[in-house]
Design a protein around this motif. Structure first.
Motif, PDB file in Angstrom:
ATOM      1  N   UNK A  55      35.109  44.743  10.756  1.00 22.07           N
ATOM      2  CA  UNK A  55      34.986  46.180  10.871  1.00 22.07           C
ATOM      3  C   UNK A  55      33.522  46.477  10.624  1.00 22.07           C
ATOM      4  N   UNK A  56      32.895  47.370  11.385  1.00 24.72           N
ATOM      5  CA  UNK A  56      31.484  47.654  11.076  1.00 24.72           C
ATOM      6  C   UNK A  56      31.375  48.268   9.680  1.00 24.72           C
ATOM      7  N   UNK A  57      30.425  47.830   8.835  1.00 25.63           N
ATOM      8  CA  UNK A  57      30.321  48.398   7.480  1.00 25.63           C
ATOM      9  C   UNK A  57      29.874  49.849   7.472  1.00 25.63           C
ATOM     10  N   UNK A  58      29.146  50.245   8.526  1.00 20.60           N
ATOM     11  CA  UNK A  58      28.710  51.639   8.635  1.00 20.60           C
ATOM     12  C   UNK A  58      29.292  52.212   9.923  1.00 20.60           C
ATOM     13  N   UNK A  59      30.172  53.190   9.780  1.00 22.62           N
ATOM     14  CA  UNK A  59      30.865  53.764  10.928  1.00 22.62           C
ATOM     15  C   UNK A  59      30.265  55.122  11.237  1.00 22.62           C
ATOM     16  N   UNK A  60      29.830  55.318  12.486  1.00 18.79           N
ATOM     17  CA  UNK A  60      29.251  56.609  12.839  1.00 18.79           C
ATOM     18  C   UNK A  60      30.317  57.621  13.211  1.00 18.79           C
ATOM     19  N   UNK A  61      31.356  57.166  13.901  1.00 19.03           N
ATOM     20  CA  UNK A  61      32.410  58.077  14.336  1.00 19.03           C
ATOM     21  C   UNK A  61      33.762  57.537  13.891  1.00 19.03           C
ATOM     22  N   UNK A  62      34.362  58.222  12.929  1.00 16.72           N
ATOM     23  CA  UNK A  62      35.645  57.775  12.371  1.00 16.72           C
ATOM     24  C   UNK A  62      36.822  57.966  13.297  1.00 16.72           C
ATOM     25  N   UNK A  63      36.626  58.642  14.434  1.00 16.69           N
ATOM     26  CA  UNK A  63      37.743  58.856  15.345  1.00 16.69           C
ATOM     27  C   UNK A  63      38.131  57.609  16.112  1.00 16.69           C
ATOM     28  N   UNK A  64      37.212  56.683  16.265  1.00 14.79           N
ATOM     29  CA  UNK A  64      37.522  55.470  17.014  1.00 14.79           C
ATOM     30  C   UNK A  64      36.658  54.336  16.484  1.00 14.79           C
ATOM     31  N   UNK A  65      37.248  53.476  15.687  1.00 13.40           N
ATOM     32  CA  UNK A  65      36.520  52.382  15.066  1.00 13.40           C
ATOM     33  C   UNK A  65      37.154  51.066  15.525  1.00 13.40           C
ATOM     34  N   UNK A  66      36.345  50.225  16.137  1.00 13.98           N
ATOM     35  CA  UNK A  66      36.864  48.946  16.624  1.00 13.98           C
ATOM     36  C   UNK A  66      37.139  48.030  15.433  1.00 13.98           C
ATOM     37  N   UNK A 108      45.763  33.786  16.821  1.00  9.51           N
ATOM     38  CA  UNK A 108      46.126  34.958  16.015  1.00  9.51           C
ATOM     39  C   UNK A 108      44.929  35.887  15.896  1.00  9.51           C
ATOM     40  N   UNK A 109      44.584  36.497  17.017  1.00  8.86           N
ATOM     41  CA  UNK A 109      43.452  37.423  17.043  1.00  8.86           C
ATOM     42  C   UNK A 109      43.904  38.710  17.734  1.00  8.86           C
ATOM     43  N   UNK A 110      43.650  39.839  17.096  1.00  5.52           N
ATOM     44  CA  UNK A 110      44.000  41.130  17.673  1.00  5.52           C
ATOM     45  C   UNK A 110      42.818  42.067  17.504  1.00  5.52           C
ATOM     46  N   UNK A 111      42.566  42.856  18.530  1.00  7.65           N
ATOM     47  CA  UNK A 111      41.512  43.857  18.448  1.00  7.65           C
ATOM     48  C   UNK A 111      42.118  45.204  18.815  1.00  7.65           C
ATOM     49  N   UNK A 112      41.815  46.232  18.031  1.00  7.38           N
ATOM     50  CA  UNK A 112      42.294  47.568  18.353  1.00  7.38           C
ATOM     51  C   UNK A 112      41.278  48.588  17.853  1.00  7.38           C
TER      52      UNK A 112
END
Lengths: 149, 106
Positions: A55-66, A108-112
């Motif tokens: 998860x990126x440690x610094x998120x600019x937009x909380x509406x969509x975080x990879x 066992x890898x998932x991305x969302x």
């Protein structure tokens, strides 16, 4: 400088009070988080390791975080990951998503993409076919929060 | 029917691990957000995503309001045989949509 009158002081304290009263259950509590994890693991306490939460440690937009979950497993019929789940500490609900696999998943890898209501801790838990549970957690800072209010 | 994007290889070698990426157009309204009139907008989310490969369930996901709008999910599977993948999304207000993709395994 403005002089604070008695009237202003009363009005502002009332405003503060109403803010407190009008925000019931805006965030999940740590007990709800523990409860959600216990429900997923069936009461077992997950150990740290074998799972990587990206998860990126610094998120600019909380509406969509990879977010990427990567479990360390050969994914063989006798040793595979059965399920992986993401939980948050301070979103309105602790659950984010639960993924279920079989040995046919191969990897066992998932991305969302998820929402983050505020800067908080994100926890991932993986359940293996031998009954063990492993977890990883990341602290994230969110600049623009996902809108919950 | 809403727009769904599925990125899946058309051909694969037997035993190869392939990655499948899916995305569907959906608001994923959380049920915590007030609308323009100040009232809370009722929840409208996709709750479940299921993938079947030649009839057998290989992957599923339970989704909650914290999943971002237009849910994107990528996962892997082993190409075992030629057949079809069927992707089903189920959600609130009776939402259900199924897409199928064929794969040739050599």
């Amino acid at each position: 400088m403005t002089v604070i009158t008695r009237r202003m002081a009363i009005a502002s304290s009332l405003g503060g009070l109403s803010l407190l009263v009008l925000r019931p259950q805006a965030f999940a509590t740590p007990t709800e988080l523990a409860g959600a994890i216990a429900e997923f693991t069936g009461g077992a306490t997950p150990q740290r390791g074998r799972l990587k939460l990206d998860l990126p440690p610094l998120v600019e937009n909380g509406n969509s975080v990879s977010v990427t979950l990567r479990a360390d497993s050969p994914m063989a019929p006798q040793d595979h990951v059965r399920a992986m789940a993401i939980f948050t500490e301070q979103n309105p609900q602790p659950n984010v998503a639960t993924f279920r696999f079989g040995p046919r998943a191969g990897r066992a890898v998932v991305n969302t993409r998820m929402r983050l209501a505020t800067s908080q801790k994100v926890i991932a838990v993986a359940g293996y076919s031998d009954g063990s549970f492993w977890s990883d957690q990341v602290e994230v800072i969110v600049t623009l929060a996902a809108c919950v209010e | 029917m809403v727009r769904a994007l599925i990125n899946c290889p058309k051909t694969a070698k037997k035993g190869e691990v392939i990655e499948i990426k899916t995305m569907i157009s959906h608001v994923m309204e959380t049920g915590y957000r007030p609308g323009a009139d100040g009232k809370v907008v009722p929840r409208d989310i996709l709750r479940r995503f299921t993938v079947r490969y030649a009839g057998e369930e290989i992957f599923s996901a339970d989704l909650y309001p914290a999943t971002a709008a237009n849910p994107f999910i990528s996962f892997h599977t082993v190409a075992t045989q030629s057949g079809t993948f069927s992707f089903t999304w189920d959600g609130d207000n009776g939402f259900t949509q199924t897409e199928t993709v064929a794969i040739i395994v050599t």
